[in-house]
Design a protein around this motif. Structure first.
Motif, PDB file in Angstrom:
ATOM      1  N   ASN A 124       0.822  -1.215   0.000  1.00  0.00           N
ATOM      2  CA  ASN A 124       0.000   0.000   0.000  1.00  0.00           C
ATOM      3  C   ASN A 124       0.856   1.264   0.000  1.00  0.00           C
ATOM      4  N   ALA A 125       2.057   1.174   0.571  1.00  0.00           N
ATOM      5  CA  ALA A 125       2.945   2.340   0.558  1.00  0.00           C
ATOM      6  C   ALA A 125       3.396   2.626  -0.879  1.00  0.00           C
ATOM      7  N   LEU A 126       3.705   1.576  -1.623  1.00  0.00           N
ATOM      8  CA  LEU A 126       4.242   1.761  -2.975  1.00  0.00           C
ATOM      9  C   LEU A 126       3.160   1.930  -4.032  1.00  0.00           C
ATOM     10  N   TRP A 127       2.058   1.164  -3.890  1.00  0.00           N
ATOM     11  CA  TRP A 127       1.068   1.156  -4.965  1.00  0.00           C
ATOM     12  C   TRP A 127      -0.316   1.668  -4.539  1.00  0.00           C
ATOM     13  N   LYS A 128      -0.445   2.061  -3.256  1.00  0.00           N
ATOM     14  CA  LYS A 128      -1.722   2.574  -2.718  1.00  0.00           C
ATOM     15  C   LYS A 128      -2.735   1.459  -2.423  1.00  0.00           C
ATOM     16  N   ASN A 129      -3.744   1.863  -1.665  1.00  0.00           N
ATOM     17  CA  ASN A 129      -4.710   0.895  -1.140  1.00  0.00           C
ATOM     18  C   ASN A 129      -5.465   0.107  -2.199  1.00  0.00           C
ATOM     19  N   LYS A 130      -5.921   0.806  -3.231  1.00  0.00           N
ATOM     20  CA  LYS A 130      -6.733   0.134  -4.249  1.00  0.00           C
ATOM     21  C   LYS A 130      -6.030  -1.102  -4.764  1.00  0.00           C
ATOM     22  N   ILE A 131      -4.769  -0.891  -5.121  1.00  0.00           N
ATOM     23  CA  ILE A 131      -4.012  -1.984  -5.717  1.00  0.00           C
ATOM     24  C   ILE A 131      -3.715  -3.064  -4.677  1.00  0.00           C
ATOM     25  N   ALA A 132      -3.393  -2.643  -3.451  1.00  0.00           N
ATOM     26  CA  ALA A 132      -3.099  -3.623  -2.396  1.00  0.00           C
ATOM     27  C   ALA A 132      -4.312  -4.522  -2.124  1.00  0.00           C
ATOM     28  N   VAL A 133      -5.488  -3.955  -2.134  1.00  0.00           N
ATOM     29  CA  VAL A 133      -6.707  -4.744  -1.899  1.00  0.00           C
ATOM     30  C   VAL A 133      -6.852  -5.796  -2.994  1.00  0.00           C
ATOM     31  N   LEU A 134      -6.641  -5.374  -4.240  1.00  0.00           N
ATOM     32  CA  LEU A 134      -6.814  -6.303  -5.356  1.00  0.00           C
ATOM     33  C   LEU A 134      -5.737  -7.389  -5.374  1.00  0.00           C
ATOM     34  N   VAL A 135      -4.523  -7.011  -5.005  1.00  0.00           N
ATOM     35  CA  VAL A 135      -3.454  -8.006  -4.940  1.00  0.00           C
ATOM     36  C   VAL A 135      -3.793  -9.061  -3.874  1.00  0.00           C
ATOM     37  N   GLY A 136      -4.285  -8.606  -2.726  1.00  0.00           N
ATOM     38  CA  GLY A 136      -4.687  -9.544  -1.671  1.00  0.00           C
ATOM     39  C   GLY A 136      -5.797 -10.476  -2.152  1.00  0.00           C
ATOM     40  N   ASP A 137      -6.761  -9.927  -2.866  1.00  0.00           N
ATOM     41  CA  ASP A 137      -7.856 -10.746  -3.408  1.00  0.00           C
ATOM     42  C   ASP A 137      -7.316 -11.800  -4.370  1.00  0.00           C
ATOM     43  N   TYR A 138      -6.408 -11.361  -5.227  1.00  0.00           N
ATOM     44  CA  TYR A 138      -5.802 -12.262  -6.200  1.00  0.00           C
ATOM     45  C   TYR A 138      -5.100 -13.424  -5.498  1.00  0.00           C
ATOM     46  N   PHE A 139      -4.350 -13.111  -4.468  1.00  0.00           N
ATOM     47  CA  PHE A 139      -3.650 -14.153  -3.710  1.00  0.00           C
ATOM     48  C   PHE A 139      -4.640 -15.120  -3.085  1.00  0.00           C
ATOM     49  N   LEU A 140      -5.672 -14.574  -2.495  1.00  0.00           N
ATOM     50  CA  LEU A 140      -6.676 -15.422  -1.845  1.00  0.00           C
ATOM     51  C   LEU A 140      -7.242 -16.431  -2.841  1.00  0.00           C
ATOM     52  N   ALA A 141      -7.622 -15.930  -4.016  1.00  0.00           N
ATOM     53  CA  ALA A 141      -8.193 -16.811  -5.041  1.00  0.00           C
ATOM     54  C   ALA A 141      -7.160 -17.829  -5.530  1.00  0.00           C
ATOM     55  N   LYS A 142      -5.944 -17.362  -5.740  1.00  0.00           N
ATOM     56  CA  LYS A 142      -4.862 -18.259  -6.171  1.00  0.00           C
ATOM     57  C   LYS A 142      -4.692 -19.416  -5.199  1.00  0.00           C
ATOM     58  N   GLY A 143      -4.687 -19.061  -3.940  1.00  0.00           N
ATOM     59  CA  GLY A 143      -4.512 -20.085  -2.903  1.00  0.00           C
ATOM     60  C   GLY A 143      -5.624 -21.121  -2.962  1.00  0.00           C
ATOM     61  N   LEU A 144      -6.838 -20.662  -3.018  1.00  0.00           N
ATOM     62  CA  LEU A 144      -7.976 -21.585  -3.050  1.00  0.00           C
ATOM     63  C   LEU A 144      -7.892 -22.478  -4.285  1.00  0.00           C
ATOM     64  N   LEU A 145      -7.469 -21.906  -5.403  1.00  0.00           N
ATOM     65  CA  LEU A 145      -7.356 -22.684  -6.645  1.00  0.00           C
ATOM     66  C   LEU A 145      -6.289 -23.783  -6.551  1.00  0.00           C
ATOM     67  N   VAL A 146      -5.220 -23.486  -5.851  1.00  0.00           N
ATOM     68  CA  VAL A 146      -4.169 -24.503  -5.687  1.00  0.00           C
ATOM     69  C   VAL A 146      -4.760 -25.751  -5.013  1.00  0.00           C
ATOM     70  N   ALA A 147      -5.513 -25.524  -3.957  1.00  0.00           N
ATOM     71  CA  ALA A 147      -6.096 -26.660  -3.231  1.00  0.00           C
ATOM     72  C   ALA A 147      -7.141 -27.385  -4.081  1.00  0.00           C
ATOM     73  N   LEU A 148      -7.940 -26.615  -4.807  1.00  0.00           N
ATOM     74  CA  LEU A 148      -8.983 -27.216  -5.656  1.00  0.00           C
ATOM     75  C   LEU A 148      -8.382 -28.064  -6.758  1.00  0.00           C
ATOM     76  N   LYS A 149      -7.332 -27.511  -7.375  1.00  0.00           N
ATOM     77  CA  LYS A 149      -6.680 -28.202  -8.475  1.00  0.00           C
ATOM     78  C   LYS A 149      -6.213 -29.596  -8.049  1.00  0.00           C
ATOM     79  N   HIS A 150      -5.769 -29.688  -6.821  1.00  0.00           N
ATOM     80  CA  HIS A 150      -5.284 -30.987  -6.343  1.00  0.00           C
ATOM     81  C   HIS A 150      -6.346 -31.744  -5.554  1.00  0.00           C
ATOM     82  N   LYS A 151      -7.584 -31.226  -5.600  1.00  0.00           N
ATOM     83  CA  LYS A 151      -8.701 -31.858  -4.902  1.00  0.00           C
ATOM     84  C   LYS A 151      -8.402 -32.109  -3.417  1.00  0.00           C
ATOM     85  N   GLN A 152      -7.739 -31.128  -2.814  1.00  0.00           N
ATOM     86  CA  GLN A 152      -7.407 -31.271  -1.388  1.00  0.00           C
ATOM     87  C   GLN A 152      -8.459 -30.573  -0.533  1.00  0.00           C
ATOM     88  N   TYR A 153      -9.622 -31.204  -0.448  1.00  0.00           N
ATOM     89  CA  TYR A 153     -10.760 -30.535   0.187  1.00  0.00           C
ATOM     90  C   TYR A 153     -10.585 -30.363   1.692  1.00  0.00           C
TER      91      TYR A 153
END
Ligand code: 2DE
Ligand code: MG
Ligand code: MG
Ligand code: MG
Ligand code: MG
Length: 322
Positions: A100-129
């Motif tokens: 947020n210091a470098l890219w501001k809040n808007k971008i930091a929020v979206l980056v966090g969202d992206y990570f969250l989704a990425k993480g969930l997809l990793v588990a789904l891809k391997h069917k690790q429920y």
């Protein structure tokens, strides 16, 4: 040095994990990719992956699912820090500028969202429920803990049990999930999984007490200090100091926190008040108690090199300098 020794039983796994982690985080959007590269380059101590792999090894043989667990946990942890620095309006992380210091809040929020989704997809891809469930519950607790913390900060609550509720949710839940998810990659024994969760929860509480002690320290820990008081966060050293103080003194300090927490010299006065009290020693003792409870749980697992390492990692949590 201490960490290298702790890592020994899982050194090859951690190295392989690091490589995979960077690959997982790639994005076709140039800006996203640039930011994730920035984050990956400034990786932290990798304590959560260590908890995942060591817990996995204490309970069985490390396998592909252990990597899924480690990736998921580290991605979610990273997402939570990116959002945490937005929520806390904090401009330094791991010794560098926060997102947020470098890219501001808007971008930091979206980056966090992206990570969250990425993480969930990793588990789904391997069917690790199971791992997906363990970690999603932790993210739910993180968010609830953060909200509870804000609610309590507004009222300047100095109830100790509320403090423990907050840190159990906002920090301990993810470390507990690290241990349980690691264990879940190598065993299905429910009793063991529960034990590993409890173990991680105890360490997580000790971990956050340590973090809160840093906020009153004078050492450079790679992020700002005094920020908790600025945010009106009532942490254990301050809570205890206030509870022990004379009524008039308590009123005076609470008034300062309520009205002047944006003034550095006033924050310094509160910090001085805590240093002159028993607050820091009290929090230290509480931290050691949780460490010992963690040890007690861990000793119910069979003896092994990785169990010794896990024990050393617990000690590291309470002894670390940053
Ligand atoms: C650390 O507290 C706790 C962080 C949890 C943050 C969780 C959020 C929910 P601190 P430091 C924001 C969002 C979660 C997602 C998207 C997975 O004391 O001192 O503020 O390191 O930590 O800033
Ligand atoms: Mg923070
Ligand atoms: Mg925070
Ligand atoms: Mg912290
Ligand atoms: Mg902190």
């Amino acid at each position: 040095k201490v960490l290298d020794k702790i890592k020994r039983p899982i050194a090859t796994e951690l190295a392989a994990f690091e490589k995979r982690f960077r690959e997982t985080m790639r994005s076709k959007v140039a800006l996203m990719d640039r930011i994730t590269y920035y984050i990956v380059k400034r990786k932290g101590k990798q304590m959560r992956p260590m908890f995942v792999f060591l817990s996995a090894k204490v309970c069985g043989e490390i396998n592909d699912n252990s990597y899924v667990a480690a990736s998921l946990i580290e991605i979610l942890h990273t997402a939570s820090l990116v959002h945490d620095d937005v929520v806390d309006e904090s401009y330094e992380r791991r010794g560098f500028f926060s997102i947020n210091a470098l890219w501001k809040n808007k971008i930091a929020v979206l980056v966090g969202d992206y990570f969250l989704a990425k993480g969930l997809l990793v588990a789904l891809k391997h069917k690790q429920y199971r791992i997906l469930e363990i970690t999603s519950s932790a993210v739910q607790a993180l968010s609830e803990g953060e909200l509870l913390q804000i609610e309590k900060a507004r009222r300047l609550d100095i109830d100790e049990s509320v403090y423990f509720d907050v840190i159990r949710q906002k920090t301990a839940s993810l470390i507990a999930a690290s241990c349980e998810a690691g264990a879940a990659s190598t065993t299905t024994d429910e009793e063991t999984l529960q034990l590993m969760y409890k173990f991680g929860e105890k360490i997580g509480i000790a971990f956050q007490i340590k973090d809160d002690l840093f906020d009153f320290g004078t050492d450079d820990v790679g992020k700002p200090r005094g920020i908790d008081i600025k945010e009106k966060k009532m942490t254990l050293p301050l809570i205890h100091a206030l509870n022990q103080a004379e009524k008039s003194e308590r009123r005076r300090i609470i008034r300062i926190i309520k009205k002047y927490s944006d003034k550095p010299e006033k924050v310094a006065e509160v910090i001085r008040f805590v240093h002159q009290s028993e607050g820091l020693a009290y929090a230290e003792a509480a931290m050691i108690r949780y460490r010992d409870e963690a040890f007690e749980l861990l000793r119910q697992m069979p003896e092994s090199e990785s169990r010794d390492s896990l024990e050393a990692l617990v000690n590291y949590v309470v002894e670390r300098k940053y």
